[in-house]
Motif scaffolding. Structure first.
Motif, short mmCIF file in Angstrom:
data_model
loop_
_atom_site.label_atom_id
_atom_site.label_comp_id
_atom_site.label_asym_id
_atom_site.label_seq_id
_atom_site.Cartn_x
_atom_site.Cartn_y
_atom_site.Cartn_z
N LEU A 162 -32.37 110.58 72.53
CA LEU A 162 -32.04 111.18 72.19
C LEU A 162 -32.80 111.10 70.39
CD1 LEU A 162 -29.95 113.41 74.18
CD2 LEU A 162 -32.32 114.01 74.09
N ASP A 386 -29.38 113.28 83.33
CA ASP A 386 -29.53 115.05 83.51
C ASP A 386 -28.23 114.81 83.43
OD1 ASP A 386 -31.68 115.04 84.37
OD2 ASP A 386 -32.00 115.06 86.62
N MET A 471 -30.16 119.60 71.62
CA MET A 471 -30.16 118.85 72.48
C MET A 471 -29.35 118.48 73.41
SD MET A 471 -29.57 115.39 69.64
CE MET A 471 -31.53 115.82 69.36
N SER A 475 -30.55 118.13 79.77
CA SER A 475 -31.92 117.18 79.57
C SER A 475 -33.05 117.94 79.45
CB SER A 475 -32.39 116.28 81.19
OG SER A 475 -31.88 116.99 82.44
N HIS A 476 -34.07 117.04 79.74
CA HIS A 476 -35.68 117.35 79.26
C HIS A 476 -36.47 118.27 80.08
CE1 HIS A 476 -39.95 115.76 77.00
NE2 HIS A 476 -39.33 117.32 77.74
N SER A 477 -36.04 117.53 81.38
CA SER A 477 -36.50 118.24 82.93
C SER A 477 -35.53 119.12 82.98
CB SER A 477 -36.37 117.27 83.66
OG SER A 477 -34.58 116.31 84.20
N GLY A 480 -36.35 121.73 81.23
CA GLY A 480 -38.58 122.32 81.41
C GLY A 480 -38.12 123.21 82.46
#
Length: 505
Positions: A162, A386, A471, A475-477, A480
């Motif tokens: 990260l 996650d 942040m 998580s990124h997923s 999203g």
């Protein structure tokens, strides 16, 4: 680099010993060749009294003369060979001396003649294991160790984390110095080729000199049981002709340093937690703290503006029972009993301090959004992508002895800003003679709490605060999925409509 010069000094000593032995052999051969022939009366039988004919003595003299001629010819051949070997060893010694005294790269393995047999054999075995010359059969795609690529100004890394980016400038001094050293070593190989490099020594005017500006790209990867492999490419301006240099930095075999016994049962840990407000979080902390079998606690009220560094400093100075192992902790931290032993094992007064990397949990409302209720805290303590991330940019959680903290000068209380005093203390230890152990630990978690971005912040500060909040949020997923929630819901409605239509038909 003194360690790299030791093999070179050893080779020079052996060279000098070899030269000395060769000189002794030459002197011995010369003495044998120049020794006058022995007295014929001592060599030829019968001269003491027995009478023989003239032909008999002539035959003996001829036989003896042939023996001397053959012996002289043999010694001349040996002397010629020894002179040749002496010349070769002198030239090698001169090359080694020039490399030791010159500005060239040291420690670069170039030819087999430059290394002792056992060491050279090991180095070449490491190269073979590192897939330098041939590939290795791997059980799956997960067994492959990927490379990282780099240019003269940037590093492109696959494992980002990260706090790292897919494109990174090598601003770290150790990384920058490593890559500069490798490029310089490759240039030395290109500009000073050996016979095996395929360049003709009799046409030096045609040889092209390469510089750092001709470096185009490089690859490197490190395997913990083999070493670091470098592949570098150079080319002249607007040229399709590239020079490819492969370098390898092998690791040595395992060596025993020490074997000791460590007893942790009698080591007291003074856990210091600065706090202002946050009563709900403090209640959760005490619930976990009871599991640590603590013997007593002390509340130290402070009537001044809250400062984390100031609170930790007061806690450290309040202890009056001699030296003690301290754990600087936050109220949002969850630690296990195993972690307390880890804290004891990685610290030693006047020798070692411990800076663990904490696993920071994401917002449970997002991580467990598909459930009606988030599971209890104890069930959220898992290390998954996650679920959270390694907070490798934080230095607030640390174990160190009180004596080391006082000797190093403690916190710089003049520094303003949250967390800045932690970094300053960490840097003090890095610049001291103490060992700093920095590693992720499994028994230390940072529990999620909402981050507030104040309206008083400037637009730039507010933007950075929001980025930090994102942040720590998910998580990124998962983020999203939140961004494309409307698109996902539309898709689900369409699928439900098609299913219903097919059922009715």
């Amino acid at each position: 680099m003194p360690r790299r010069s030791l093999p070179l000094q050893g080779r020079m000593r052996w060279m000098l010993l070899g030269l000395f032995l060769l000189l002794v052999l030459l002197l011995f051969a010369y003495l044998l060749e120049c020794t006058p022939p022995a007295d014929v009366s001592l060599v030829l039988p019968g001269l003491g009294g027995e009478s023989h004919g003239k032909e008999y003595y002539q035959a003996l003299l001829q036989e003896q003369e042939e023996r001397h001629l053959n012996r002289a010819a043999s010694l001349k051949r040996q002397i010629s060979q020894l002179k040749q070997e002496l010349q070769e060893m002198s030239e090698k010694l001169k090359v080694l001396q020039d490399r030791k005294e010159g500005p060239g790269v040291q420690g670069l393995v170039e030819t087999k003649d430059q290394e002792p047999g056992d060491l050279l054999e090991f180095l070449h075995s490491q190269i073979d294991k590192a897939e330098v010359n041939t590939g290795a059969r791997l059980p799956s795609e997960y067994a492959l160790v990927p490379f990282e690529s780099f240019t003269s100004s940037k590093v492109y890394q696959l494992e980002m984390g990260l706090t790292r980016h897919p494109e990174e400038k090598p601003v770290r001094k150790d990384r920058r110095d490593e890559l500069v050293e490798v490029i310089e070593a490759a240039l030395d190989v290109i500009n000073n080729p050996d016979e095996e490099d395929g360049q003709e020594d009799d046409v030096p005017m045609q040889r092209q000199t390469y510089t750092e500006s001709h470096f185009t790209e490089g690859l490197y990867r490190t395997e913990r049981d083999k070493g670091t492999l470098y592949e570098l490419f150079f080319a002249k301006d607007d040229s399709d002709n590239f020079r490819h240099v492969t370098l390898f930095r092998p690791f040595g075999p395992l060596m025993k340093v020490r074997s000791t016994s460590v007893e942790t049962s009698g080591v007291i840990i003074n856990i210091i937690v600065p706090l202002a407000g946050r009563t709900e979080a403090f209640s959760q902390f005490l619930h976990n703290f009871r599991e640590a079998s603590f013997s007593n606690y002390t509340l130290i009220p402070v009537d001044e503006e809250f400062s984390r560094g100031r609170g930790l400093d007061i806690g450290a100075h309040t202890w009056k029972k001699g030296d003690v192992l301290m754990f600087f902790c936050d109220v949002d931290i969850y630690f296990t009993l195993d972690y307390l032993n880890t804290c004891r094992l990685h610290t030693a007064p006047n020798k070692r301090v411990f800076y663990p990397v904490v696993f920071s949990l994401y917002n449970p409302a997002i991580v467990y959004g598909n459930l009606e209720l988030a599971p209890p805290i104890e069930s959220q303590l898992i290390h998954k992508k996650d679920a959270g991330f390694w907070r490798d940019f934080g230095f607030g959680m640390t174990c160190q002895y009180r004596s080391d903290f006082l000797n190093i000068g403690g916190f710089d209380l003049e520094v303003k800003g949250w967390g800045v005093e932690d970094v300053h203390l960490y840097r003090k230890y890095l610049r001291s003679d103490l060992i700093v152990t920095r590693t992720p630990v499994s028994g230390l978690f940072h529990l999620w709490h909402e981050k507030q971005c104040a309206d008083e912040l400037t637009p730039e500060q507010y933007r950075m605060c929001i980025q930090s909040k994102a942040m720590n949020e998910a998580s990124h997923s998962h983020l999203g999925m939140l961004v494309f929630r409307e698109e996902i819901e539309n898709h689900l409605r369409k699928q439900a409509y098609k299913t219903q239509s097919n059922t009715e038909n």
